[in-house]
Motif scaffolding. Structure first.
Motif, mmCIF file in Angstrom:
data_model
loop_
_atom_site.group_PDB
_atom_site.id
_atom_site.type_symbol
_atom_site.label_atom_id
_atom_site.label_comp_id
_atom_site.label_asym_id
_atom_site.label_seq_id
_atom_site.Cartn_x
_atom_site.Cartn_y
_atom_site.Cartn_z
ATOM 1 N N LYS A 82 43.869 -34.706 -67.051
ATOM 2 C CA LYS A 82 44.984 -33.748 -66.957
ATOM 3 C C LYS A 82 45.843 -34.026 -65.725
ATOM 4 O O LYS A 82 47.047 -33.907 -65.767
ATOM 5 C CB LYS A 82 44.465 -32.305 -66.945
ATOM 6 N N ASP A 83 45.208 -34.354 -64.601
ATOM 7 C CA ASP A 83 45.933 -34.763 -63.402
ATOM 8 C C ASP A 83 45.813 -36.267 -63.285
ATOM 9 O O ASP A 83 44.708 -36.812 -63.319
ATOM 10 C CB ASP A 83 45.356 -34.099 -62.155
ATOM 11 N N VAL A 84 46.961 -36.954 -63.174
ATOM 12 C CA VAL A 84 46.941 -38.408 -63.125
ATOM 13 C C VAL A 84 47.324 -38.908 -61.739
ATOM 14 O O VAL A 84 47.971 -38.212 -60.965
ATOM 15 C CB VAL A 84 47.852 -39.033 -64.209
ATOM 16 N N SER A 85 46.926 -40.132 -61.458
ATOM 17 C CA SER A 85 47.119 -40.741 -60.150
ATOM 18 C C SER A 85 48.207 -41.818 -60.204
ATOM 19 O O SER A 85 48.714 -42.158 -61.271
ATOM 20 C CB SER A 85 45.806 -41.394 -59.704
ATOM 21 N N TYR A 86 48.495 -42.359 -59.048
ATOM 22 C CA TYR A 86 49.432 -43.478 -58.939
ATOM 23 C C TYR A 86 49.011 -44.615 -59.865
ATOM 24 O O TYR A 86 49.838 -45.184 -60.573
ATOM 25 C CB TYR A 86 49.478 -43.963 -57.480
ATOM 26 N N ARG A 106 58.626 -34.320 -56.846
ATOM 27 C CA ARG A 106 58.574 -34.882 -55.502
ATOM 28 C C ARG A 106 57.141 -34.975 -54.989
ATOM 29 O O ARG A 106 56.717 -36.011 -54.500
ATOM 30 C CB ARG A 106 59.416 -34.028 -54.553
ATOM 31 N N SER A 107 56.376 -33.874 -55.138
ATOM 32 C CA SER A 107 55.041 -33.849 -54.539
ATOM 33 C C SER A 107 53.936 -33.340 -55.458
ATOM 34 O O SER A 107 52.793 -33.260 -55.031
ATOM 35 C CB SER A 107 55.072 -32.977 -53.281
ATOM 36 N N GLY A 108 54.259 -32.970 -56.687
ATOM 37 C CA GLY A 108 53.235 -32.528 -57.620
ATOM 38 C C GLY A 108 53.233 -31.045 -57.933
ATOM 39 O O GLY A 108 52.512 -30.603 -58.821
ATOM 40 N N LYS A 109 54.030 -30.265 -57.220
ATOM 41 C CA LYS A 109 54.025 -28.814 -57.457
ATOM 42 C C LYS A 109 54.868 -28.428 -58.668
ATOM 43 O O LYS A 109 54.401 -27.694 -59.542
ATOM 44 C CB LYS A 109 54.510 -28.076 -56.209
ATOM 45 N N ARG A 110 56.114 -28.887 -58.710
ATOM 46 C CA ARG A 110 56.957 -28.567 -59.868
ATOM 47 C C ARG A 110 56.410 -29.209 -61.136
ATOM 48 O O ARG A 110 56.492 -28.627 -62.223
ATOM 49 C CB ARG A 110 58.405 -29.012 -59.625
ATOM 50 N N SER A 111 55.827 -30.393 -60.992
ATOM 51 C CA SER A 111 55.262 -31.042 -62.181
ATOM 52 C C SER A 111 54.044 -30.274 -62.702
ATOM 53 O O SER A 111 53.787 -30.262 -63.901
ATOM 54 C CB SER A 111 54.921 -32.510 -61.900
ATOM 55 N N GLY A 133 50.621 -36.665 -57.162
ATOM 56 C CA GLY A 133 51.228 -37.202 -55.945
ATOM 57 C C GLY A 133 52.742 -37.238 -55.997
ATOM 58 O O GLY A 133 53.416 -37.224 -54.965
ATOM 59 N N GLY A 134 53.293 -37.296 -57.181
ATOM 60 C CA GLY A 134 54.739 -37.305 -57.348
ATOM 61 C C GLY A 134 55.431 -38.482 -56.682
ATOM 62 O O GLY A 134 54.820 -39.509 -56.373
ATOM 63 N N TRP A 135 56.737 -38.317 -56.489
ATOM 64 C CA TRP A 135 57.562 -39.393 -55.938
ATOM 65 C C TRP A 135 57.074 -39.829 -54.559
ATOM 66 O O TRP A 135 57.080 -41.021 -54.242
ATOM 67 C CB TRP A 135 59.039 -38.991 -55.867
#
Length: 154
Positions: free
Chosen positions: A41-45, A118-123, A143-145
């Motif tokens: 559900k949560d993905v990494s770089y 940007r950092s994973g919150k909005r996503s 991690g976002g952008w």
């Protein structure tokens, strides 16, 4: 003049629908041959990089505002749907309009989507919206952008 305009409009719609239909068939065949049920559900770089490099059938949606993208850059292969527009786009936009706007096929509820910001919150919010709409394979690039930019430099 009006008759020729109507004829041109009919020809354009026929060509557009034909192109969309053939692209749709190609995408469906590709979807059936590629399986991505292993994405957490949560993905990494590493997950996002693999999806980008292998040109996998996963839709990456960046939910930042367009001005942010201009300042920083974009994830390879991603499309931009700002968070404030996401629910209405996923619910109300037709397949044809989605394809015309984003150059990608509109995801079905079983199609894998990775949301980024940007950092994973909005996503994370985007992932929750998609899940509430019935999208079963909605993933968050935590991690976002910021993470992408840092790790892709090394």
């Amino acid at each position: 003049m009006s008759e020729s305009r109507n004829l041109l409009s009919l020809i354009y719609r026929g060509v557009r629908n034909s192109l969309f239909s053939s692209d749709h068939k190609i995408m469906e065949a590709t979807r059936k041959s590629v399986h991505h049920s292993t994405l957490p559900k949560d993905v990494s770089y590493e997950d996002v990089k693999k999806v980008s490099l292998e040109n996998c059938e996963v839709l990456i949606i960046d939910v930042r505002e367009p001005d942010e993208l201009k300042e920083t850059g974009v994830l390879p292969g991603s499309i931009n749907i700002p968070l404030g527009q996401l629910e209405s786009v996923l619910k109300d936009v037709s397949n044809e309009h989605f394809y015309a706007t984003y150059g990608k096929e509109k995801p079905t509820q079983n199609f894998p989507i990775i949301f980024s910001c940007r950092s994973g919150k909005r996503s994370a919010s985007a992932q929750a919206i998609a899940q509430q709409l019935g999208f079963k394979r909605a993933h968050n690039y935590t991690g976002g952008w910021l993470d992408w930019e840092e790790k892709s430099k090394s």
